[in-house]
Design a protein around this motif. Structure first.
Motif, PDB file in Angstrom:
ATOM      1  N   ALA A  76     -14.777   5.834  -0.449  1.00 22.86           N
ATOM      2  CA  ALA A  76     -13.795   6.812  -0.925  1.00 22.86           C
ATOM      3  C   ALA A  76     -12.379   6.233  -0.883  1.00 22.86           C
ATOM      4  O   ALA A  76     -11.569   6.478  -1.790  1.00 22.86           O
ATOM      5  CB  ALA A  76     -13.873   8.090  -0.085  1.00 22.86           C
ATOM      6  N   LEU A  77     -12.090   5.454   0.142  1.00 18.56           N
ATOM      7  CA  LEU A  77     -10.775   4.825   0.241  1.00 18.56           C
ATOM      8  C   LEU A  77     -10.559   3.799  -0.872  1.00 18.56           C
ATOM      9  O   LEU A  77      -9.502   3.763  -1.505  1.00 18.56           O
ATOM     10  CB  LEU A  77     -10.617   4.147   1.610  1.00 18.56           C
ATOM     11  CG  LEU A  77     -10.407   5.089   2.782  1.00 18.56           C
ATOM     12  CD1 LEU A  77     -10.703   4.386   4.099  1.00 18.56           C
ATOM     13  CD2 LEU A  77      -8.998   5.658   2.762  1.00 18.56           C
ATOM     14  N   VAL A  78     -11.567   2.967  -1.119  1.00 18.87           N
ATOM     15  CA  VAL A  78     -11.461   1.960  -2.182  1.00 18.87           C
ATOM     16  C   VAL A  78     -11.318   2.645  -3.537  1.00 18.87           C
ATOM     17  O   VAL A  78     -10.517   2.218  -4.374  1.00 18.87           O
ATOM     18  CB  VAL A  78     -12.668   0.993  -2.149  1.00 18.87           C
ATOM     19  CG1 VAL A  78     -12.702   0.099  -3.382  1.00 18.87           C
ATOM     20  CG2 VAL A  78     -12.623   0.147  -0.879  1.00 18.87           C
ATOM     21  N   GLU A  79     -12.067   3.705  -3.759  1.00 19.02           N
ATOM     22  CA  GLU A  79     -11.957   4.454  -5.019  1.00 19.02           C
ATOM     23  C   GLU A  79     -10.551   5.023  -5.183  1.00 19.02           C
ATOM     24  O   GLU A  79      -9.953   4.929  -6.259  1.00 19.02           O
ATOM     25  CB  GLU A  79     -12.987   5.585  -5.076  1.00 19.02           C
ATOM     26  CG  GLU A  79     -14.393   5.123  -5.345  1.00 19.02           C
ATOM     27  CD  GLU A  79     -14.625   4.690  -6.779  1.00 19.02           C
ATOM     28  OE1 GLU A  79     -13.695   4.725  -7.629  1.00 19.02           O
ATOM     29  OE2 GLU A  79     -15.758   4.302  -7.075  1.00 19.02           O
ATOM     30  N   ALA A  80     -10.011   5.615  -4.136  1.00 20.22           N
ATOM     31  CA  ALA A  80      -8.667   6.206  -4.219  1.00 20.22           C
ATOM     32  C   ALA A  80      -7.627   5.138  -4.524  1.00 20.22           C
ATOM     33  O   ALA A  80      -6.758   5.329  -5.385  1.00 20.22           O
ATOM     34  CB  ALA A  80      -8.326   6.939  -2.924  1.00 20.22           C
ATOM     35  N   ALA A  81      -7.701   4.011  -3.818  1.00 17.20           N
ATOM     36  CA  ALA A  81      -6.735   2.933  -4.038  1.00 17.20           C
ATOM     37  C   ALA A  81      -6.881   2.356  -5.447  1.00 17.20           C
ATOM     38  O   ALA A  81      -5.879   2.106  -6.130  1.00 17.20           O
ATOM     39  CB  ALA A  81      -6.919   1.838  -2.987  1.00 17.20           C
ATOM     40  N   SER A  82      -8.112   2.163  -5.901  1.00 20.24           N
ATOM     41  CA  SER A  82      -8.364   1.610  -7.236  1.00 20.24           C
ATOM     42  C   SER A  82      -7.891   2.561  -8.330  1.00 20.24           C
ATOM     43  O   SER A  82      -7.269   2.131  -9.312  1.00 20.24           O
ATOM     44  CB  SER A  82      -9.857   1.320  -7.419  1.00 20.24           C
ATOM     45  OG  SER A  82     -10.294   0.355  -6.495  1.00 20.24           O
ATOM     46  N   GLU A  83      -8.198   3.834  -8.172  1.00 20.62           N
ATOM     47  CA  GLU A  83      -7.771   4.818  -9.168  1.00 20.62           C
ATOM     48  C   GLU A  83      -6.257   4.923  -9.234  1.00 20.62           C
ATOM     49  O   GLU A  83      -5.675   5.061 -10.304  1.00 20.62           O
ATOM     50  CB  GLU A  83      -8.403   6.179  -8.868  1.00 20.62           C
ATOM     51  CG  GLU A  83      -9.891   6.216  -9.158  1.00 20.62           C
ATOM     52  CD  GLU A  83     -10.557   7.491  -8.693  1.00 20.62           C
ATOM     53  OE1 GLU A  83      -9.853   8.451  -8.291  1.00 20.62           O
ATOM     54  OE2 GLU A  83     -11.804   7.525  -8.722  1.00 20.62           O
ATOM     55  N   HIS A  84      -5.603   4.842  -8.094  1.00 19.75           N
ATOM     56  CA  HIS A  84      -4.140   4.898  -8.080  1.00 19.75           C
ATOM     57  C   HIS A  84      -3.559   3.684  -8.801  1.00 19.75           C
ATOM     58  O   HIS A  84      -2.618   3.810  -9.587  1.00 19.75           O
ATOM     59  CB  HIS A  84      -3.617   4.984  -6.650  1.00 19.75           C
ATOM     60  CG  HIS A  84      -2.154   5.237  -6.571  1.00 19.75           C
ATOM     61  ND1 HIS A  84      -1.600   6.475  -6.827  1.00 19.75           N
ATOM     62  CD2 HIS A  84      -1.116   4.419  -6.298  1.00 19.75           C
ATOM     63  CE1 HIS A  84      -0.286   6.403  -6.707  1.00 19.75           C
ATOM     64  NE2 HIS A  84       0.036   5.164  -6.387  1.00 19.75           N
ATOM     65  N   ALA A  85      -4.125   2.519  -8.543  1.00 16.72           N
ATOM     66  CA  ALA A  85      -3.661   1.299  -9.219  1.00 16.72           C
ATOM     67  C   ALA A  85      -3.867   1.416 -10.728  1.00 16.72           C
ATOM     68  O   ALA A  85      -2.980   1.054 -11.513  1.00 16.72           O
ATOM     69  CB  ALA A  85      -4.401   0.088  -8.675  1.00 16.72           C
TER      70      ALA A  85
END
Length: 150
Positions: A104-113
């Motif tokens: 979930a953290l990687v998804e959030a960071a990736s989506e924000h980028a």
């Protein structure tokens, strides 16, 4: 679980997680207080290029983090605002692993980028985490090469 972008108030908790993540690597570490102060100074200088995302359970304590480094790319005639992103320092406290927090953290960071316009998101992973990143859509690339600086 709640995922959010970290703020300056989260620096002590981020320092704690970075400290825990490096215990097996660094034989002689500064004190946690000294490291917290150093992280605060570092983040102040890099807050436009390095964003942290954190996971909290019901308690206010942070149980996981993922950083994303945003890298401006040289403009091209057809694309004058290019950006790449690199996922860094993903860590979940051991007793909370296996529950999807890291994903979930990687998804959030990736989506924000991606929302900011990143053309690609990369990650340098340890072997055990490769299947996790592949499930999240990351793929190995023959075009992405690296050379040791040493």
């Amino acid at each position: 679980m709640r995922i959010s972008q970290a703020g300056a108030d989260d620096v002590p908790e981020l320092a704690r997680l970075l400290w825990l993540d490096s215990l097996h690597e660094e034989p002689a570490q500064p004190s946690i207080d000294a490291f917290t102060a150093e992280l605060a100074r570092w983040w102040e200088a890099h807050r436009d290029s390095h964003l942290a995302f954190v996971a909290r359970l019901r308690r206010p304590e942070i149980v996981g983090m993922a950083w994303v480094a945003l890298v401006p790319r040289v403009p091209r005639p057809e694309a004058t605002r290019r950006l790449s992103a690199d996922i860094q320092s993903v860590f979940v406290v051991p007793d909370q692993r296996g529950q999807g927090i890291g994903s979930a953290l990687v998804e959030a960071a990736s989506e924000h980028a991606a929302h900011l316009g990143a053309l690609r998101v990369t990650v340098q992973s340890g072997r055990r985490a490769v299947p996790v990143y592949e499930r999240l859509g990351f793929e190995s690339s023959r075009q992405l090469l690296q050379r040791s600086a040493g």
